[in-house]
Design an enzyme around this catalytic site. Structure first.
Site, PDB file in Angstrom:
ATOM      1  N   GLU A   1     115.730  27.241 156.136  1.00 44.26           N
ATOM      2  CA  GLU A   1     116.020  27.965 157.375  1.00 44.26           C
ATOM      3  C   GLU A   1     114.769  28.771 157.685  1.00 44.26           C
ATOM      4  OE1 GLU A   1     119.470  30.593 157.312  1.00 44.26           O
ATOM      5  OE2 GLU A   1     118.523  31.867 158.827  1.00 44.26           O
TER       6      GLU A   1
ATOM      7  N   ARG B   1     111.161  34.758 163.447  1.00 42.26           N
ATOM      8  CA  ARG B   1     110.813  36.180 163.510  1.00 42.26           C
ATOM      9  C   ARG B   1     109.321  36.396 163.760  1.00 42.26           C
ATOM     10  NH1 ARG B   1     113.701  39.032 158.338  1.00 42.26           N
ATOM     11  NH2 ARG B   1     115.808  38.295 158.599  1.00 42.26           N
TER      12      ARG B   1
ATOM     13  N   LYS C   1     127.799  31.139 158.929  1.00 45.37           N
ATOM     14  CA  LYS C   1     126.966  32.014 158.106  1.00 45.37           C
ATOM     15  C   LYS C   1     127.654  33.365 158.064  1.00 45.37           C
ATOM     16  CE  LYS C   1     122.272  33.902 157.938  1.00 45.37           C
ATOM     17  NZ  LYS C   1     120.904  33.621 158.376  1.00 45.37           N
TER      18      LYS C   1
END
Ligand code: ELE
Length: 210
Positions: free
Chosen positions: A41, A45, A129
């Site tokens: 993943e 960012r 998640k």
């Protein structure tokens, strides 16, 4: 196929990877794969995250590549265009979830409350998640959700370590956990690929029954 249940079965740990310098992207992915972890993943960012996605997608085909920290519809589109094979968000809004459902990749929406689980379930998704796992209640909270909603599988992420991961993985409604511990930023910056491979080997072993 928007549901990500099959994605959660690839590895006991999904590494949450943040890469500042795209020149490191392929080496990080190969280090994880060498350790037996063939899923990433990659968080959106950093300004260069999409470039890193493209590099990994193009040069490390053995990795199942996801984009994380998807906060807006435009990010979802850009990540898929860059080669993301699944999308992960820390939480969801109706607008973001609705848009991601129109895309041709599995999505792993973030949830933290029973109401959010029910709202995502209403959209036909049974894999989620659970974030931020530690602060939001930890294994006890996830186990409690499983009583009224046993058909949802979770990937708890946030505040999880190699020591606490087994407390989540032993739960019947947890398929895997997510964590950034496999790819420490200083290891990436120092090119310590052997360390990352070792952390991946340790994580891959978490899924082996004792
Ligand atoms: O960026 C995202 O999309 C998130 O969902 C947050 C990350 O998954 C967690 O910050 C990882 O938590 P740690 O493993 O404790 O570092």
């Amino acid at each position: 196929m928007a549901d990500a249940t099959h994605i959660l079965r690839v590895s006991p740990v999904i590494p949450v990877v943040t890469i500042d310098d795209p020149r490191h992207a392929v080496r990080v992915a190969r280090a994880l794969a060498d350790g037996g972890v063939r899923i990433i993943e990659l968080t959106l960012r950093t300004d260069s995250a999409l470039e890193s996605l493209k590099l990994i997608a193009g040069e490390v085909p053995e990795i199942l590549l996801g984009a994380g920290t998807v906060l807006a519809p435009g990010q979802a589109d850009a990540a898929v265009d860059a080669g993301a094979q699944f999308l992960v968000s820390p939480g969801v809004t109706p607008a973001l979830l609705g848009h991601m459902l129109t895309l041709e990749v599995p999505i792993l929406p973030g949830v933290a409350t029973v109401g959010e689980v029910m709202a995502v379930l209403e959209q036909g998704l049974q894999a989620m998640k659970f974030f931020p796992a530690g602060p939001a209640g930890g294994p006890a909270y996830v186990a409690a959700i499983g009583a009224p909603i046993p058909h949802v599988q979770f990937c708890p992420t946030g505040g999880i370590s190699p020591a606490s991961a087994p407390d989540y993985l032993r739960l019947p409604n947890v398929s895997c956990v997510g964590g950034s511990w496999l790819t420490p930023r200083n290891a990436i910056e120092n090119g310590d690929w052997k360390l990352i491979t070792g952390l991946a080997q340790q994580a891959a072993a978490l899924g082996v029954s004792p």
